[in-house]
Write an enzyme that holds these catalytic residues in place. Structure first.
Site, PDB file in Angstrom:
ATOM      1  N   THR A   1      -0.688  -1.139   3.971  1.00 34.63           N
ATOM      2  CA  THR A   1      -2.081  -1.048   4.436  1.00 34.63           C
ATOM      3  C   THR A   1      -2.344  -2.017   5.591  1.00 34.63           C
ATOM      4  OG1 THR A   1      -2.715  -0.512   2.180  1.00 34.63           O
ATOM      5  CG2 THR A   1      -4.486  -1.178   3.666  1.00 34.63           C
TER       6      THR A   1
ATOM      7  N   PRO B   1      -5.596  -3.415   8.541  1.00 35.25           N
ATOM      8  CA  PRO B   1      -7.058  -3.530   8.607  1.00 35.25           C
ATOM      9  C   PRO B   1      -7.740  -2.195   8.956  1.00 35.25           C
ATOM     10  CG  PRO B   1      -6.024  -5.388   9.700  1.00 35.25           C
ATOM     11  CD  PRO B   1      -4.916  -4.475   9.296  1.00 35.25           C
TER      12      PRO B   1
ATOM     13  N   ILE C   1      -2.709  -7.139   0.803  1.00 38.05           N
ATOM     14  CA  ILE C   1      -1.349  -7.080   0.273  1.00 38.05           C
ATOM     15  C   ILE C   1      -1.229  -7.981  -0.966  1.00 38.05           C
ATOM     16  CG2 ILE C   1       1.112  -7.360   0.846  1.00 38.05           C
ATOM     17  CD1 ILE C   1      -0.560  -5.181   2.481  1.00 38.05           C
ATOM     18  N   THR C   2      -0.983  -7.350  -2.113  1.00 35.10           N
ATOM     19  CA  THR C   2      -0.829  -8.109  -3.359  1.00 35.10           C
ATOM     20  C   THR C   2       0.373  -9.048  -3.226  1.00 35.10           C
ATOM     21  OG1 THR C   2      -1.758  -6.266  -4.586  1.00 35.10           O
ATOM     22  CG2 THR C   2      -0.517  -7.885  -5.876  1.00 35.10           C
TER      23      THR C   2
ATOM     24  N   LEU D   1     -22.128  -4.725 -25.802  1.00 28.17           N
ATOM     25  CA  LEU D   1     -22.076  -6.179 -26.010  1.00 28.17           C
ATOM     26  C   LEU D   1     -23.371  -6.874 -25.583  1.00 28.17           C
ATOM     27  CD1 LEU D   1     -18.443  -6.672 -24.702  1.00 28.17           C
ATOM     28  CD2 LEU D   1     -19.177  -7.019 -27.043  1.00 28.17           C
ATOM     29  N   GLY D   2     -24.336  -6.085 -25.084  1.00 34.05           N
ATOM     30  CA  GLY D   2     -25.609  -6.680 -24.673  1.00 34.05           C
ATOM     31  C   GLY D   2     -25.406  -7.768 -23.628  1.00 34.05           C
TER      32      GLY D   2
ATOM     33  N   GLU E   1      -3.376   2.247  -4.195  1.00 31.48           N
ATOM     34  CA  GLU E   1      -2.412   3.307  -4.553  1.00 31.48           C
ATOM     35  C   GLU E   1      -3.069   4.684  -4.483  1.00 31.48           C
ATOM     36  OE1 GLU E   1       0.660   2.501  -5.290  1.00 31.48           O
ATOM     37  OE2 GLU E   1       0.398   0.351  -5.510  1.00 31.48           O
TER      38      GLU E   1
ATOM     39  N   THR F   1      -7.030   6.223  -3.234  1.00 29.57           N
ATOM     40  CA  THR F   1      -8.376   6.177  -3.835  1.00 29.57           C
ATOM     41  C   THR F   1      -8.599   7.438  -4.677  1.00 29.57           C
ATOM     42  OG1 THR F   1      -9.361   7.357  -1.990  1.00 29.57           O
ATOM     43  CG2 THR F   1      -9.273   4.950  -1.795  1.00 29.57           C
TER      44      THR F   1
HETATM   45  C1  LIG Z   1      -6.947  -5.758  -4.653  1.00 22.33           C
HETATM   46  C2  LIG Z   1      -6.161  -4.832  -3.749  1.00 22.33           C
HETATM   47  C3  LIG Z   1      -4.796  -4.947  -3.683  1.00 22.33           C
HETATM   48  C4  LIG Z   1      -4.064  -4.116  -2.804  1.00 22.33           C
HETATM   49  N1  LIG Z   1      -2.705  -4.267  -2.720  1.00 22.33           N
HETATM   50  C5  LIG Z   1      -2.017  -3.578  -1.752  1.00 22.33           C
HETATM   51  C6  LIG Z   1      -0.607  -3.831  -1.532  1.00 22.33           C
HETATM   52  O1  LIG Z   1       0.029  -4.607  -2.253  1.00 22.33           O
HETATM   53  N2  LIG Z   1      -0.008  -3.205  -0.482  1.00 22.33           N
HETATM   54  C7  LIG Z   1      -0.659  -2.328   0.333  1.00 22.33           C
HETATM   55  O2  LIG Z   1      -0.042  -1.807   1.260  1.00 22.33           O
HETATM   56  N3  LIG Z   1      -1.990  -2.057   0.128  1.00 22.33           N
HETATM   57  C8  LIG Z   1      -2.677  -2.658  -0.884  1.00 22.33           C
HETATM   58  N4  LIG Z   1      -4.026  -2.423  -1.072  1.00 22.33           N
HETATM   59  C9  LIG Z   1      -4.727  -1.549  -0.143  1.00 22.33           C
HETATM   60  C10 LIG Z   1      -5.126  -0.218  -0.729  1.00 22.33           C
HETATM   61  O3  LIG Z   1      -3.988   0.588  -0.935  1.00 22.33           O
HETATM   62  C11 LIG Z   1      -6.143   0.433   0.233  1.00 22.33           C
HETATM   63  O4  LIG Z   1      -7.328  -0.337   0.132  1.00 22.33           O
HETATM   64  C12 LIG Z   1      -6.408   1.889  -0.103  1.00 22.33           C
HETATM   65  O5  LIG Z   1      -5.329   2.681   0.285  1.00 22.33           O
HETATM   66  C13 LIG Z   1      -7.676   2.423   0.589  1.00 22.33           C
HETATM   67  O6  LIG Z   1      -7.675   2.131   1.934  1.00 22.33           O
HETATM   68  P1  LIG Z   1      -8.969   1.471   2.638  1.00 22.33           P
HETATM   69  O7  LIG Z   1      -9.394   0.315   1.814  1.00 22.33           O
HETATM   70  O8  LIG Z   1      -8.625   1.237   4.057  1.00 22.33           O
HETATM   71  O9  LIG Z   1     -10.115   2.572   2.515  1.00 22.33           O
HETATM   72  P2  LIG Z   1     -10.336   3.808   3.532  1.00 22.33           P
HETATM   73  O10 LIG Z   1      -9.088   4.556   3.726  1.00 22.33           O
HETATM   74  O11 LIG Z   1     -11.052   3.321   4.717  1.00 22.33           O
HETATM   75  O12 LIG Z   1     -11.335   4.705   2.663  1.00 22.33           O
HETATM   76  C14 LIG Z   1     -12.724   4.374   2.485  1.00 22.33           C
HETATM   77  C15 LIG Z   1     -13.355   5.459   1.625  1.00 22.33           C
HETATM   78  O13 LIG Z   1     -13.285   6.719   2.309  1.00 22.33           O
HETATM   79  C16 LIG Z   1     -12.642   7.674   1.507  1.00 22.33           C
HETATM   80  N5  LIG Z   1     -11.852   8.553   2.361  1.00 22.33           N
HETATM   81  C17 LIG Z   1     -10.935   8.219   3.301  1.00 22.33           C
HETATM   82  N6  LIG Z   1     -10.433   9.332   3.896  1.00 22.33           N
HETATM   83  C18 LIG Z   1     -11.052  10.381   3.293  1.00 22.33           C
HETATM   84  C19 LIG Z   1     -10.948  11.799   3.445  1.00 22.33           C
HETATM   85  N7  LIG Z   1     -10.086  12.374   4.287  1.00 22.33           N
HETATM   86  N8  LIG Z   1     -11.732  12.596   2.664  1.00 22.33           N
HETATM   87  C20 LIG Z   1     -12.565  12.038   1.750  1.00 22.33           C
HETATM   88  N9  LIG Z   1     -12.706  10.717   1.567  1.00 22.33           N
HETATM   89  C21 LIG Z   1     -11.950   9.899   2.311  1.00 22.33           C
HETATM   90  C22 LIG Z   1     -11.771   6.878   0.533  1.00 22.33           C
HETATM   91  O14 LIG Z   1     -11.536   7.617  -0.651  1.00 22.33           O
HETATM   92  C23 LIG Z   1     -12.654   5.663   0.289  1.00 22.33           C
HETATM   93  O15 LIG Z   1     -13.592   5.963  -0.706  1.00 22.33           O
HETATM   94  C24 LIG Z   1      -4.750  -3.173  -2.002  1.00 22.33           C
HETATM   95  C25 LIG Z   1      -6.150  -3.055  -2.127  1.00 22.33           C
HETATM   96  C26 LIG Z   1      -6.846  -3.852  -2.989  1.00 22.33           C
HETATM   97  C27 LIG Z   1      -8.344  -3.698  -3.096  1.00 22.33           C
END
Ligand SMILES: Cc1cc2nc3c(=O)[nH]c(=O)nc-3n(C[C@H](O)[C@H](O)[C@H](O)COP(=O)(O)OP(=O)(O)OC[C@H]3O[C@@H](n4cnc5c(N)ncnc54)[C@H](O)[C@@H]3O)c2cc1C
Length: 413
Positions: free
Chosen positions: A143, A145, A188-189, A366-367, A391, A393
Site C-alpha cells: 500500500t 499513500p 505497513i504493519t 455491557l452498558g 487485505e 476492503t
Molecule cells: C492498521 C492497518 C494495517 C495495514 N497493514 C498493511 C500492510 O502490512 N501492508 C500493506 O501493504 N498494507 C497495509 N494496510 C493497508 C490496507 O491494505 C489499505 O488501507 C486497504 O487496501 C485500503 O486502501 P486505502 O486505505 O487506500 O483505501 P481506498 O482504496 O482509498 O478506499 C477508500 C474507500 O473507497 C472504497 N473503494 C475504493 N475503490 C472502490 C471501487 N472501485 N468501488 C467501490 N468502492 C471503492 C473502499 O472500499 C474504501 O471504502 C493496512 C491498513 C491498516 C488500516
C-alpha cells in the site's frame, strides 16, 4: 477480576479437526492464559504499543512459517492448523493475529513462493524465529499513500544499476549489479520494528511490471516511521517506509515474482487467516457478553433472564456456529488445493461482518462498562475497523464476488 475465556462450539466442530489442530488449540489457549494475554493486550491497546516481548513464546510454538517445509524453518502444518491458530489469537486481539498473519502469509510465503533457493535458506529460518536469538521480524509493503485498493497503480519504482555506477543522491557507487528503489509505502504493519521488508515496486527495465524485493533495515536510504495517531489496532505497530534511492543488490530481487499476481496470492493466504480470526473475535465477544449477562443484576434478576438479552445471545450464537462451519470448510478446500479466491473473499466478508455485529451487540449488553477497556468488545469494535479495511476492503470483496457471479469485473466502473 480477569475473565476465564470459555469458548463455544455448539456443533462440536473442533472435534472434526485433525489431532494436530486440536492439540494446537489447547496449547495456544493454555499459553495465552498463562501470559494473561487479554489483560496484556487491553493495556497495550491503551498505550498504543505492540507487546513485542511475547512474540518469542509463539516462535517456540512454531507458529511462524508453520505451513512451510522444515528445511525453511516450518513444520509442514496444514492450513487448518494455521486457521485454528488465527482464531485463537484474534479472540485475544486482532493485533496479535495481524503479527502472525504478516509474518506467515505476507513475508515468509512470498519469499517461499517467489524467492531464490538462497533467499529462502538465508531468511526463512530466521523469520520463523522472531523474538528469539538471531530471529527476524518482517513486514510487507504494498500500500502507498495514494494507492490502496488499486495497488496496480503504485508509484514505487525500481531501476537497474550496474556495478560501479553512481547511486543517485549520494557519493557512493553501486558495489555490485542491483537496483535503485524509490517510493513510499504507508500503513505497513510492523514497518518500524521489522528487520526485513518485502516490498513491491514497478521495475522500469521490465516494462513496469511489479517485482518483489527484499529490503533490510540497515539499507542506506530506507527510513521507517511509526504511525502514532490510530484509534484502531492500537496494540499493533503500523508505519511507513520511505525509500530514497535505496540500493538493492541483484540477489535481493525475488526472481520468481510474476507481476502483481504474486503480491495478490499472498493476500489470499492472509485473508484466509483473517476469516478464521473473525470467528475468534465473535467467540470472545459472545463469551464476554454471556458471562456479564449471567452475573449482572438489574430489576432484581440476571440480565440473562430477559427475553431481549436472550435474543441477542442467540443471534450471536447462530452466526458464530454458522461461521465456525464455514471456516472449517474453507480450510478443507485450502488444504486440498481446491480453494478459489472467491471462497476466501466470502469468508472475510461474512466472518468480519458477523464479528462486528457480535462486538456491537456485546458492547451494548455491557452498558456503560462496555465502553471501557476493562471488557473486550469496544477494543474489538475498534480493531475490526482496520481488519475490515486491510487485505481488501468490504467493497473490494463484494466486487470480487460480483465478478465471480457475473463474469464482469466492475472495479473501474
Ligand atoms: C492498521 C492497518 C494495517 C495495514 N497493514 C498493511 C500492510 O502490512 N501492508 C500493506 O501493504 N498494507 C497495509 N494496510 C493497508 C490496507 O491494505 C489499505 O488501507 C486497504 O487496501 C485500503 O486502501 P486505502 O486505505 O487506500 O483505501 P481506498 O482504496 O482509498 O478506499 C477508500 C474507500 O473507497 C472504497 N473503494 C475504493 N475503490 C472502490 C471501487 N472501485 N468501488 C467501490 N468502492 C471503492 C473502499 O472500499 C474504501 O471504502 C493496512 C491498513 C491498516 C488500516
Amino acid at each position: 477480576m480477569a475473565r476465564t475465556y470459555k469458548p463455544v462450539d455448539f456443533l462440536k466442530l473442533d472435534e472434526t479437526l485433525s489431532k494436530d489442530s486440536q492439540v494446537l488449540i489447547k496449547e495456544l489457549r493454555r499459553v495465552l492464559h498463562r501470559l494473561n494475554a487479554r489483560e496484556l493486550f487491553s493495556e497495550s491497546f491503551k498505550n498504543n504499543r505492540f507487546p513485542i516481548e511475547i512474540i518469542g513464546e509463539f516462535a517456540k510454538m512454531d507458529l511462524f512459517g508453520m505451513t512451510l517445509p522444515a528445511r525453511y524453518g516450518g513444520i509442514d502444518a496444514s492450513y487448518e492448523n494455521y486457521g485454528a491458530a488465527c482464531r485463537e489469537l484474534e479472540a485475544v486481539d486482532s493485533g496479535l493475529r495481524s503479527f502472525v498473519s504478516v509474518q506467515n502469509s505476507l513475508v515468509m510465503f512470498p519469499i517461499y513462493n517467489c524467492g531464490s533457493e538462497e533467499q529462502k535458506l538465508e531468511y526463512l529460518p530466521r523469520l520463523a524465529k522472531p523474538g528469539l536469538e538471531n530471529g527476524m521480524i518482517g513486514c510487507f509493503g504494498l500500500t502507498e499513500p495514494n494507492h490502496g485498493s488499486d495497488p496496480g497503480s503504485m508509484e514505487t519504482t525500481a531501476r537497474k544499476i550496474k556495478k560501479g555506477e553512481s547511486i543517485p543522491g549520494g557519493k557512493e557507487t553501486a558495489p555490485e549489479d542491483g537496483y535503485i528503489v524509490n517510493g513510499i509505502k504507508r500503513w505497513i504493519t510492523n514497518a518500524a520494528i521489522a528487520d526485513l521488508a518485502v516490498i513491491w515496486a514497478k521495475l522500469e527495465d521490465d516494462e513496469g511490471r511489479v517485482n518483489g524485493f527484499i529490503l533490510l533495515k540497515e539499507d542506506s536510504g530506507l527510513s521507517r516511521v511509526e504511525m502514532t495517531n490510530k484509534l484502531s489496532l492500537c496494540a499493533s505497530s503500523t508505519g511507513e517506509l520511505y525509500m530514497d534511492n535505496v540500493f538493492i543488490p541483484e540477489n535481493r530481487r525475488m526472481p520468481k515474482t510474476r507481476g502483481l499476481k504474486s503480491a495478490l496470492q499472498c493476500l489470499n493466504k492472509a485473508r484466509f487467516g483473517i476469516a478464521w480470526g473473525g470467528v475468534g473475535v465473535a467467540m470472545d465477544c459472545f463469551d464476554e457478553a454471556r458471562q456479564y449477562a449471567e452475573s449482572r443484576l438489574q430489576f432484581s434478576r440476571p440480565l440473562s433472564h430477559n427475553q431481549l438479552i436472550q435474543d441477542s445471545l442467540v443471534e450471536m450464537y447462530v452466526n458464530i456456529t454458522r461461521n465456525q462451519a464455514y471456516v472449517v470448510r474453507l480450510a478443507q478446500l485450502m488444504d486440498s488445493g481446491e480453494i478459489e479466491h472467491a471462497h476466501i473473499s466470502m469468508g472475510k466478508l461474512a466472518c468480519l461482518d458477523d464479528a462486528l455485529k457480535a462486538a456491537i451487540t456485546a458492547r451494548d449488553m455491557l452498558g456503560a462498562n462496555g465502553i471501557t477497556l476493562d471488557y473486550s468488545p469496544i477494543r474489538h469494535i475498534a480493531n475490526l475497523q482496520s481488519v475490515i479495511t486491510y487485505e481488501g476492503t468490504r467493497n473490494m470483496h463484494k466486487l470480487i464476488l460480483g465478478e465471480y457471479l457475473t463474469g464482469y469485473g466492475s472495479f473501474r466502473g
